[in-house]
Design a protein around this motif. Structure first.
Motif, PDB file in Angstrom:
ATOM      1  N   LEU A 132       0.813  -1.214   0.000  1.00 27.35           N
ATOM      2  CA  LEU A 132       0.000   0.000   0.000  1.00 27.35           C
ATOM      3  C   LEU A 132       0.850   1.269   0.000  1.00 27.35           C
ATOM      4  O   LEU A 132       0.473   2.282  -0.591  1.00 27.35           O
ATOM      5  N   GLU A 133       2.002   1.233   0.662  1.00 24.22           N
ATOM      6  CA  GLU A 133       2.869   2.410   0.683  1.00 24.22           C
ATOM      7  C   GLU A 133       3.385   2.753  -0.705  1.00 24.22           C
ATOM      8  O   GLU A 133       3.641   3.915  -1.008  1.00 24.22           O
ATOM      9  N   GLN A 134       3.514   1.764  -1.560  1.00 21.73           N
ATOM     10  CA  GLN A 134       3.995   1.997  -2.913  1.00 21.73           C
ATOM     11  C   GLN A 134       2.932   2.651  -3.793  1.00 21.73           C
ATOM     12  O   GLN A 134       3.246   3.179  -4.856  1.00 21.73           O
ATOM     13  N   LEU A 135       1.684   2.628  -3.365  1.00 27.39           N
ATOM     14  CA  LEU A 135       0.591   3.192  -4.166  1.00 27.39           C
ATOM     15  C   LEU A 135       0.389   4.691  -3.943  1.00 27.39           C
ATOM     16  O   LEU A 135      -0.331   5.327  -4.684  1.00 27.39           O
ATOM     17  N   TYR A 136       1.018   5.255  -2.924  1.00 31.23           N
ATOM     18  CA  TYR A 136       0.911   6.683  -2.608  1.00 31.23           C
ATOM     19  C   TYR A 136      -0.546   7.124  -2.464  1.00 31.23           C
ATOM     20  O   TYR A 136      -0.992   8.079  -3.076  1.00 31.23           O
ATOM     21  N   LEU A 137      -1.286   6.408  -1.638  1.00 31.18           N
ATOM     22  CA  LEU A 137      -2.675   6.752  -1.346  1.00 31.18           C
ATOM     23  C   LEU A 137      -2.730   7.602  -0.086  1.00 31.18           C
ATOM     24  O   LEU A 137      -1.804   7.576   0.718  1.00 31.18           O
ATOM     25  N   PRO A 138      -3.828   8.355   0.101  1.00 31.95           N
ATOM     26  CA  PRO A 138      -3.987   9.094   1.362  1.00 31.95           C
ATOM     27  C   PRO A 138      -3.981   8.127   2.548  1.00 31.95           C
ATOM     28  O   PRO A 138      -4.391   6.970   2.435  1.00 31.95           O
ATOM     29  N   HIS A 139      -3.529   8.608   3.701  1.00 22.42           N
ATOM     30  CA  HIS A 139      -3.377   7.756   4.880  1.00 22.42           C
ATOM     31  C   HIS A 139      -4.688   7.113   5.326  1.00 22.42           C
ATOM     32  O   HIS A 139      -4.711   5.961   5.747  1.00 22.42           O
ATOM     33  N   ARG A 140      -5.784   7.856   5.247  1.00 27.00           N
ATOM     34  CA  ARG A 140      -7.073   7.291   5.671  1.00 27.00           C
ATOM     35  C   ARG A 140      -7.484   6.129   4.764  1.00 27.00           C
ATOM     36  O   ARG A 140      -8.002   5.119   5.232  1.00 27.00           O
ATOM     37  N   LEU A 141      -7.238   6.256   3.468  1.00 26.70           N
ATOM     38  CA  LEU A 141      -7.571   5.187   2.537  1.00 26.70           C
ATOM     39  C   LEU A 141      -6.652   3.980   2.763  1.00 26.70           C
ATOM     40  O   LEU A 141      -7.092   2.837   2.719  1.00 26.70           O
ATOM     41  N   GLN A 142      -5.385   4.246   3.048  1.00 27.75           N
ATOM     42  CA  GLN A 142      -4.456   3.150   3.359  1.00 27.75           C
ATOM     43  C   GLN A 142      -4.935   2.382   4.589  1.00 27.75           C
ATOM     44  O   GLN A 142      -4.942   1.153   4.598  1.00 27.75           O
ATOM     45  N   ALA A 143      -5.334   3.103   5.627  1.00 28.36           N
ATOM     46  CA  ALA A 143      -5.799   2.461   6.859  1.00 28.36           C
ATOM     47  C   ALA A 143      -7.054   1.631   6.598  1.00 28.36           C
ATOM     48  O   ALA A 143      -7.181   0.507   7.104  1.00 28.36           O
ATOM     49  N   LYS A 144      -7.967   2.164   5.814  1.00 31.68           N
ATOM     50  CA  LYS A 144      -9.198   1.436   5.497  1.00 31.68           C
ATOM     51  C   LYS A 144      -8.883   0.156   4.722  1.00 31.68           C
ATOM     52  O   LYS A 144      -9.424  -0.905   5.013  1.00 31.68           O
ATOM     53  N   LEU A 145      -8.004   0.246   3.752  1.00 29.33           N
ATOM     54  CA  LEU A 145      -7.636  -0.930   2.968  1.00 29.33           C
ATOM     55  C   LEU A 145      -6.920  -1.971   3.818  1.00 29.33           C
ATOM     56  O   LEU A 145      -7.161  -3.168   3.681  1.00 29.33           O
ATOM     57  N   LEU A 146      -6.049  -1.527   4.712  1.00 27.66           N
ATOM     58  CA  LEU A 146      -5.361  -2.465   5.604  1.00 27.66           C
ATOM     59  C   LEU A 146      -6.360  -3.204   6.487  1.00 27.66           C
ATOM     60  O   LEU A 146      -6.263  -4.416   6.684  1.00 27.66           O
ATOM     61  N   TYR A 147      -7.320  -2.475   7.014  1.00 24.85           N
ATOM     62  CA  TYR A 147      -8.329  -3.082   7.886  1.00 24.85           C
ATOM     63  C   TYR A 147      -9.165  -4.103   7.117  1.00 24.85           C
ATOM     64  O   TYR A 147      -9.459  -5.180   7.619  1.00 24.85           O
ATOM     65  N   GLU A 148      -9.518  -3.757   5.883  1.00 32.23           N
ATOM     66  CA  GLU A 148     -10.362  -4.642   5.090  1.00 32.23           C
ATOM     67  C   GLU A 148      -9.621  -5.880   4.603  1.00 32.23           C
ATOM     68  O   GLU A 148     -10.244  -6.899   4.324  1.00 32.23           O
ATOM     69  N   THR A 149      -8.305  -5.822   4.491  1.00 32.79           N
ATOM     70  CA  THR A 149      -7.562  -6.978   3.999  1.00 32.79           C
ATOM     71  C   THR A 149      -7.314  -8.029   5.074  1.00 32.79           C
ATOM     72  O   THR A 149      -7.022  -9.170   4.758  1.00 32.79           O
ATOM     73  N   LEU A 150      -7.440  -7.645   6.354  1.00 34.99           N
ATOM     74  CA  LEU A 150      -7.284  -8.637   7.418  1.00 34.99           C
ATOM     75  C   LEU A 150      -8.546  -9.494   7.489  1.00 34.99           C
ATOM     76  O   LEU A 150      -9.651  -8.966   7.496  1.00 34.99           O
ATOM     77  N   PRO A 151      -8.378 -10.802   7.533  1.00 37.55           N
ATOM     78  CA  PRO A 151      -9.568 -11.655   7.643  1.00 37.55           C
ATOM     79  C   PRO A 151     -10.339 -11.354   8.926  1.00 37.55           C
ATOM     80  O   PRO A 151      -9.755 -11.021   9.951  1.00 37.55           O
ATOM     81  N   LYS A 152     -11.654 -11.448   8.866  1.00 39.89           N
ATOM     82  CA  LYS A 152     -12.490 -11.137  10.030  1.00 39.89           C
ATOM     83  C   LYS A 152     -12.156 -12.012  11.220  1.00 39.89           C
ATOM     84  O   LYS A 152     -12.204 -11.572  12.356  1.00 39.89           O
ATOM     85  N   ILE A 153     -11.823 -13.242  10.986  1.00 38.12           N
ATOM     86  CA  ILE A 153     -11.496 -14.147  12.099  1.00 38.12           C
ATOM     87  C   ILE A 153     -10.261 -13.667  12.832  1.00 38.12           C
ATOM     88  O   ILE A 153     -10.151 -13.810  14.035  1.00 38.12           O
TER      89      ILE A 153
END
Length: 57
Positions: free
Chosen positions: A30-51
């Motif tokens: 995600l750091e290589q994509l140069y996205l805003p920090h809030r979007l990076q955080a949202k994507l990181l949260y969504e990529t972790l499995p719910k379990i």
């Protein structure tokens, strides 16, 4: 005289380490994509499995 030694490891499953490594790799990508920090955080949260997030038991 030479002595041969056979070294063997026992396979282990460590859930905390697996989640940490997955999170680290996702973060590096995600750091290589140069996205805003809030979007990076949202994507990181969504990529972790719910379990792994503790939402499902």
């Amino acid at each position: 005289m030479r002595k041969k030694i056979k070294i063997q490891t026992v396979s282990e499953s460590n859930g905390a380490t697996d989640v940490w490594i997955q999170h680290l790799i996702n973060r590096l990508i995600l750091e290589q994509l140069y996205l805003p920090h809030r979007l990076q955080a949202k994507l990181l949260y969504e990529t972790l499995p719910k379990i792994k997030r503790g939402e499902l038991k």
